[in-house]
Write an enzyme that holds these catalytic residues in place. Structure first.
Site, PDB file in Angstrom:
ATOM      1  N   HIS A   1       0.842  -1.193   0.000  1.00 28.39           N
ATOM      2  CA  HIS A   1       0.000   0.000   0.000  1.00 28.39           C
ATOM      3  C   HIS A   1       0.877   1.242   0.000  1.00 28.39           C
ATOM      4  CE1 HIS A   1       1.027  -0.455   4.261  1.00 28.39           C
ATOM      5  NE2 HIS A   1       0.694   0.811   4.457  1.00 28.39           N
ATOM      6  N   LEU A   2       0.330   2.320  -0.545  1.00 26.94           N
ATOM      7  CA  LEU A   2       0.925   3.640  -0.457  1.00 26.94           C
ATOM      8  C   LEU A   2      -0.081   4.575   0.201  1.00 26.94           C
ATOM      9  CD1 LEU A   2       1.806   2.418  -3.558  1.00 26.94           C
ATOM     10  CD2 LEU A   2       3.356   4.364  -3.314  1.00 26.94           C
TER      11      LEU A   2
END
Length: 345
Positions: free
Chosen positions: A185-186
């Site tokens: 994830h970012l």
């Protein structure tokens, strides 16, 4: 979730300036912030985010301190990380467990420039730092560990160009670098004020790499002047990140609107600055640390967990906490030479 389909015409090539009275949110901003506010009203976050006390610490770096006691008390405890190569653990919390209402939309590009990145899910961060704080998720069912990929970074950089807000940025915390969930994830985040790393000049290390010393921690700087450069920059950043991991180092990444590497007076318009920090990995909490050091802290934004710390911390104390995670100058410069040679081949 609904799809947010965009094309090259949706990229905002020149975002509004800080304090620009003519600022108008883009279509991306309107959809994201409306969905985020709706989820806040429906009680889907771990706490209700009100005005965030903010102060600039006296000192040359002008570090920005923010008080967010609720995040410290209410957020899900970070997962234990044992190594830079920890595999995905289906038994631990991961993003396949998000409630459908936590998903805002799926980002998908049609048309040029170049092949589109993989779609990204945009979900609320249930323990937000700022209004509009979201997660950018490659297909969660693929169960990828928290190791940055060029496809995921490419999609996140395109998301950054869909916003017309000068402070919308995207970032990544690696394993051993402050990541709290080992599932790829970012983060997407609206910052409320500029940071020095947006315009400070960098020392050239090679044709595609600079060393930026602005802010509390030196970073390797990549620059994308426009949409066509996002895919090759994503590949270059991930090659460099793989090199760091192979050397036993953790890393963090931040992409923000900014000037070319030579600085604002060198000609050429603003684009995306992508910063890569190399650091000593940390596995588990360290006793006596005033705050966790992740991408925000490395960039000069300090979300602090307690009012006395927020009130009393000095720039010297903050820098001491951050810099114990960094590399000695000779090691940093040697690593910069290795990365410059790697990216020329």
């Amino acid at each position: 979730p609904e799809e947010f389909v965009y094309g090259e015409e949706d990229f905002v090539l020149q975002a509004a300036g800080w304090g620009d009275p003519g600022f108008a949110p883009s279509r991306f901003d309107r959809v994201l912030l409306a969905g985020w506010s709706d989820r806040m009203e429906r009680g889907l976050f771990r706490y209700r985010l009100g005005p965030i006390p903010t102060r600039v610490l006296p000192g040359p770096l002008r570090l920005v301190a923010q008080l967010n006691e609720q995040r410290s008390a209410e957020r899900r405890p970070p997962q234990p990380v044992r190594s830079l190569r920890d595999p995905f653990d289906p038994g631990a919390f991961n993003f396949t467990r998000l409630r459908p209402a936590e998903l805002l939309f799926r980002l998908r590009r049609t048309g040029g420039p170049g092949p589109p990145p993989d779609p990204l899910l945009v979900a609320i961060n249930a323990s937000p730092l700022e209004r509009g704080h979201v997660l950018l998720l490659p297909e969660p069912a693929r169960r990828l560990p928290q190791v940055l990929t060029a496809a995921a970074l490419h999609g996140a950089l395109e998301a950054a160009l869909l916003s017309s807000h000068p402070g919308f940025c995207v970032g990544f915390n690696g394993l051993g670098g402050g990541a709290s969930v080992n599932h790829l994830h970012l983060h997407g985040l609206y910052l409320g004020r500029p940071l020095p790393l947006e315009e400070a000049p960098a020392e050239p290390l090679g044709p595609r790499l600079g060393l930026l010393r602005a802010g509390p921690a030196p970073a390797f700087l990549f620059f994308a002047p426009g949409p066509a450069a996002l895919e090759p920059v994503s590949r270059a950043v991930c090659r460099a990140a793989e090199h760091l991991a192979g050397a036993g180092l953790a890393y963090n990444v931040l992409a923000t609107r900014g000037d070319p590497p030579a600085g604002p007076g060198a000609g050429g318009g603003r684009g995306l600055r992508v910063l890569l920090w190399a650091r000593r990995p940390v596995f588990g909490p360290k006793a006596g640390e005033p705050f966790i050091v992740a991408l925000c802290e490395l960039a000069g934004l300090l979300p602090l967990p307690a009012e006395p710390l927020y009130r009393d911390i000095t720039e010297v104390q903050a820098l001491s906490a951050i810099r114990q995670h960094l590399l000695p100058e000779p090691e940093l410069l040697r690593l910069g030479g290795e990365l410059a040679r790697l990216l020329e081949n």
